[in-house]
Design a protein around this motif. Structure first.
Motif, PDB file in Angstrom:
ATOM      1  N   LEU A 114       0.853  -1.182   0.000  1.00  0.00           N
ATOM      2  CA  LEU A 114       0.000   0.000   0.000  1.00  0.00           C
ATOM      3  C   LEU A 114       0.890   1.234   0.000  1.00  0.00           C
ATOM      4  O   LEU A 114       1.772   1.363   0.850  1.00  0.00           O
ATOM      5  CB  LEU A 114      -0.898  -0.010   1.235  1.00  0.00           C
ATOM      6  N   VAL A 115       0.654   2.133  -0.949  1.00  0.00           N
ATOM      7  CA  VAL A 115       1.523   3.298  -1.065  1.00  0.00           C
ATOM      8  C   VAL A 115       0.708   4.584  -1.176  1.00  0.00           C
ATOM      9  O   VAL A 115      -0.350   4.609  -1.800  1.00  0.00           O
ATOM     10  CB  VAL A 115       2.485   3.172  -2.276  1.00  0.00           C
ATOM     11  N   ASN A 116       1.208   5.602  -0.506  1.00  0.00           N
ATOM     12  CA  ASN A 116       0.666   6.953  -0.636  1.00  0.00           C
ATOM     13  C   ASN A 116       1.831   7.863  -0.979  1.00  0.00           C
ATOM     14  O   ASN A 116       2.871   7.818  -0.323  1.00  0.00           O
ATOM     15  CB  ASN A 116       0.010   7.415   0.670  1.00  0.00           C
ATOM     16  N   ILE A 117       1.655   8.657  -2.011  1.00  0.00           N
ATOM     17  CA  ILE A 117       2.691   9.609  -2.413  1.00  0.00           C
ATOM     18  C   ILE A 117       2.240  11.005  -1.997  1.00  0.00           C
ATOM     19  O   ILE A 117       1.198  11.490  -2.459  1.00  0.00           O
ATOM     20  CB  ILE A 117       2.919   9.601  -3.947  1.00  0.00           C
ATOM     21  N   MET A 163       3.878   2.186   2.623  1.00  0.00           N
ATOM     22  CA  MET A 163       4.979   3.049   2.211  1.00  0.00           C
ATOM     23  C   MET A 163       4.438   4.455   1.937  1.00  0.00           C
ATOM     24  O   MET A 163       3.478   4.605   1.182  1.00  0.00           O
ATOM     25  CB  MET A 163       5.605   2.475   0.936  1.00  0.00           C
ATOM     26  N   VAL A 164       5.049   5.436   2.566  1.00  0.00           N
ATOM     27  CA  VAL A 164       4.754   6.835   2.274  1.00  0.00           C
ATOM     28  C   VAL A 164       5.990   7.402   1.605  1.00  0.00           C
ATOM     29  O   VAL A 164       7.089   7.304   2.146  1.00  0.00           O
ATOM     30  CB  VAL A 164       4.410   7.641   3.546  1.00  0.00           C
ATOM     31  N   GLU A 165       5.807   7.957   0.427  1.00  0.00           N
ATOM     32  CA  GLU A 165       6.913   8.548  -0.319  1.00  0.00           C
ATOM     33  C   GLU A 165       6.563   9.991  -0.667  1.00  0.00           C
ATOM     34  O   GLU A 165       5.409  10.406  -0.543  1.00  0.00           O
ATOM     35  CB  GLU A 165       7.194   7.760  -1.606  1.00  0.00           C
ATOM     36  N   ASN A 186       2.048  21.870   7.311  1.00  0.00           N
ATOM     37  CA  ASN A 186       1.213  21.205   6.301  1.00  0.00           C
ATOM     38  C   ASN A 186       1.847  19.899   5.839  1.00  0.00           C
ATOM     39  O   ASN A 186       1.146  18.910   5.620  1.00  0.00           O
ATOM     40  CB  ASN A 186       0.960  22.127   5.109  1.00  0.00           C
ATOM     41  N   ALA A 187       3.149  19.893   5.669  1.00  0.00           N
ATOM     42  CA  ALA A 187       3.844  18.673   5.262  1.00  0.00           C
ATOM     43  C   ALA A 187       3.707  17.599   6.329  1.00  0.00           C
ATOM     44  O   ALA A 187       3.482  16.425   6.012  1.00  0.00           O
ATOM     45  CB  ALA A 187       5.316  18.976   4.986  1.00  0.00           C
ATOM     46  N   GLU A 188       3.819  17.987   7.592  1.00  0.00           N
ATOM     47  CA  GLU A 188       3.675  17.029   8.684  1.00  0.00           C
ATOM     48  C   GLU A 188       2.251  16.491   8.766  1.00  0.00           C
ATOM     49  O   GLU A 188       2.037  15.301   9.016  1.00  0.00           O
ATOM     50  CB  GLU A 188       4.092  17.666  10.006  1.00  0.00           C
ATOM     51  N   LEU A 189       1.258  17.351   8.510  1.00  0.00           N
ATOM     52  CA  LEU A 189      -0.138  16.907   8.497  1.00  0.00           C
ATOM     53  C   LEU A 189      -0.387  15.927   7.353  1.00  0.00           C
ATOM     54  O   LEU A 189      -1.093  14.927   7.533  1.00  0.00           O
ATOM     55  CB  LEU A 189      -1.083  18.106   8.382  1.00  0.00           C
ATOM     56  N   ALA A 190       0.183  16.205   6.188  1.00  0.00           N
ATOM     57  CA  ALA A 190       0.030  15.305   5.039  1.00  0.00           C
ATOM     58  C   ALA A 190       0.660  13.949   5.340  1.00  0.00           C
ATOM     59  O   ALA A 190       0.085  12.901   5.022  1.00  0.00           O
ATOM     60  CB  ALA A 190       0.659  15.923   3.790  1.00  0.00           C
ATOM     61  N   ASN A 191       1.808  13.966   5.967  1.00  0.00           N
ATOM     62  CA  ASN A 191       2.488  12.721   6.321  1.00  0.00           C
ATOM     63  C   ASN A 191       1.669  11.937   7.348  1.00  0.00           C
ATOM     64  O   ASN A 191       1.483  10.728   7.217  1.00  0.00           O
ATOM     65  CB  ASN A 191       3.883  12.997   6.868  1.00  0.00           C
ATOM     66  N   LYS A 192       1.166  12.612   8.370  1.00  0.00           N
ATOM     67  CA  LYS A 192       0.362  11.942   9.397  1.00  0.00           C
ATOM     68  C   LYS A 192      -0.895  11.343   8.781  1.00  0.00           C
ATOM     69  O   LYS A 192      -1.267  10.202   9.089  1.00  0.00           O
ATOM     70  CB  LYS A 192      -0.004  12.906  10.521  1.00  0.00           C
ATOM     71  N   PHE A 193      -1.560  12.080   7.916  1.00  0.00           N
ATOM     72  CA  PHE A 193      -2.758  11.568   7.239  1.00  0.00           C
ATOM     73  C   PHE A 193      -2.421  10.294   6.469  1.00  0.00           C
ATOM     74  O   PHE A 193      -3.131   9.289   6.570  1.00  0.00           O
ATOM     75  CB  PHE A 193      -3.323  12.626   6.282  1.00  0.00           C
ATOM     76  N   ALA A 194      -1.332  10.323   5.711  1.00  0.00           N
ATOM     77  CA  ALA A 194      -0.932   9.173   4.893  1.00  0.00           C
ATOM     78  C   ALA A 194      -0.608   7.966   5.759  1.00  0.00           C
ATOM     79  O   ALA A 194      -1.072   6.851   5.492  1.00  0.00           O
ATOM     80  CB  ALA A 194       0.257   9.546   4.016  1.00  0.00           C
ATOM     81  N   VAL A 195       0.182   8.166   6.797  1.00  0.00           N
ATOM     82  CA  VAL A 195       0.579   7.061   7.681  1.00  0.00           C
ATOM     83  C   VAL A 195      -0.647   6.453   8.362  1.00  0.00           C
ATOM     84  O   VAL A 195      -0.817   5.227   8.389  1.00  0.00           O
ATOM     85  CB  VAL A 195       1.620   7.534   8.718  1.00  0.00           C
ATOM     86  N   ASP A 196      -1.523   7.301   8.893  1.00  0.00           N
ATOM     87  CA  ASP A 196      -2.720   6.805   9.575  1.00  0.00           C
ATOM     88  C   ASP A 196      -3.621   6.034   8.618  1.00  0.00           C
ATOM     89  O   ASP A 196      -4.124   4.954   8.952  1.00  0.00           O
ATOM     90  CB  ASP A 196      -3.500   7.962  10.213  1.00  0.00           C
ATOM     91  N   LEU A 197      -3.835   6.574   7.442  1.00  0.00           N
ATOM     92  CA  LEU A 197      -4.692   5.929   6.451  1.00  0.00           C
ATOM     93  C   LEU A 197      -4.130   4.565   6.044  1.00  0.00           C
ATOM     94  O   LEU A 197      -4.843   3.563   6.035  1.00  0.00           O
ATOM     95  CB  LEU A 197      -4.838   6.829   5.218  1.00  0.00           C
ATOM     96  N   LEU A 198      -2.855   4.526   5.718  1.00  0.00           N
ATOM     97  CA  LEU A 198      -2.242   3.265   5.295  1.00  0.00           C
ATOM     98  C   LEU A 198      -2.249   2.229   6.412  1.00  0.00           C
ATOM     99  O   LEU A 198      -2.479   1.039   6.152  1.00  0.00           O
ATOM    100  CB  LEU A 198      -0.822   3.505   4.786  1.00  0.00           C
ATOM    101  N   ASN A 199      -2.015   2.657   7.629  1.00  0.00           N
ATOM    102  CA  ASN A 199      -2.025   1.707   8.751  1.00  0.00           C
ATOM    103  C   ASN A 199      -3.427   1.145   8.995  1.00  0.00           C
ATOM    104  O   ASN A 199      -3.570  -0.036   9.329  1.00  0.00           O
ATOM    105  CB  ASN A 199      -1.446   2.339  10.011  1.00  0.00           C
ATOM    106  N   GLU A 200      -4.469   1.978   8.809  1.00  0.00           N
ATOM    107  CA  GLU A 200      -5.849   1.479   8.916  1.00  0.00           C
ATOM    108  C   GLU A 200      -6.098   0.414   7.853  1.00  0.00           C
ATOM    109  O   GLU A 200      -6.685  -0.634   8.144  1.00  0.00           O
ATOM    110  CB  GLU A 200      -6.845   2.625   8.729  1.00  0.00           C
ATOM    111  N   TYR A 201      -5.673   0.677   6.640  1.00  0.00           N
ATOM    112  CA  TYR A 201      -5.860  -0.285   5.559  1.00  0.00           C
ATOM    113  C   TYR A 201      -5.039  -1.557   5.794  1.00  0.00           C
ATOM    114  O   TYR A 201      -5.480  -2.655   5.469  1.00  0.00           O
ATOM    115  CB  TYR A 201      -5.502   0.338   4.208  1.00  0.00           C
TER     116      TYR A 201
END
Length: 148
Positions: A38-41, A87-89, A57-72
């Motif tokens: 599972l990847v979020n860019i 993976m968050v890239e 904003n960058a930290e919020l985007a990263n947190k959103f991606a990590v949380d979403l991917l971990n839920e999935y």
């Protein structure tokens, strides 16, 4: 004809379409006993338009991606998939998914939604899914409908 996949990459951006892609990827991974990647860019191109780089904003985007991917990831594991990675890239989703990540992980199937969150960009320069279809060296499944 039987298709067998061992490494599946799912592009996740938080849109309804990427959620549909994720749901269908579970069934495909189970049928193939495949690893699910599972990847979020985080699209850093949007930061170049802002004069001052907003770290918050960058930290919020990263947190959103990590949380979403971990839920999935939890959902995929609960469905019986034993090999799930997240993976968050950072960069351009159009190039990173089909070229960099697919090559690095030896992906043989990329699954993505037909549309994502960025409708303005799609209108002007084409969608991420369109770019993946054009540039990927492996099979690509573009999801347009909910799980049935």
């Amino acid at each position: 004809m039987t298709l067998q996949y061992s490494q599946i990459l799912v592009a996740i951006d938080g849109s309804e379409e990427s959620e549909m892609a994720f749901k269908k990827s579970i069934a495909i991974a189970l049928q193939n006993n495949a690893a699910l990647n599972l990847v979020n860019i985080v699209d850093t191109r949007s930061y170049s338009a802002v004069e001052t780089y907003d770290r918050e904003n960058a930290e919020l985007a990263n947190k959103f991606a990590v949380d979403l991917l971990n839920e999935y990831k939890v959902e995929a594991e609960a469905a019986g998939i034993s090999k799930v990675s997240v993976m968050v890239e950072y960069g351009s989703p159009k190039t990173m998914i089909s070229r960099d990540i697919a090559k690095k992980l030896q992906i043989d199937l990329i699954i993505c939604g037909a549309t994502g969150l960025n409708t303005v960009e799609r209108f002007f320069i084409g969608s991420v899914s369109e770019s993946i279809v054009r540039t990927a060296k492996c099979d690509v499944l573009v999801i347009r409908t909910p799980e049935v």
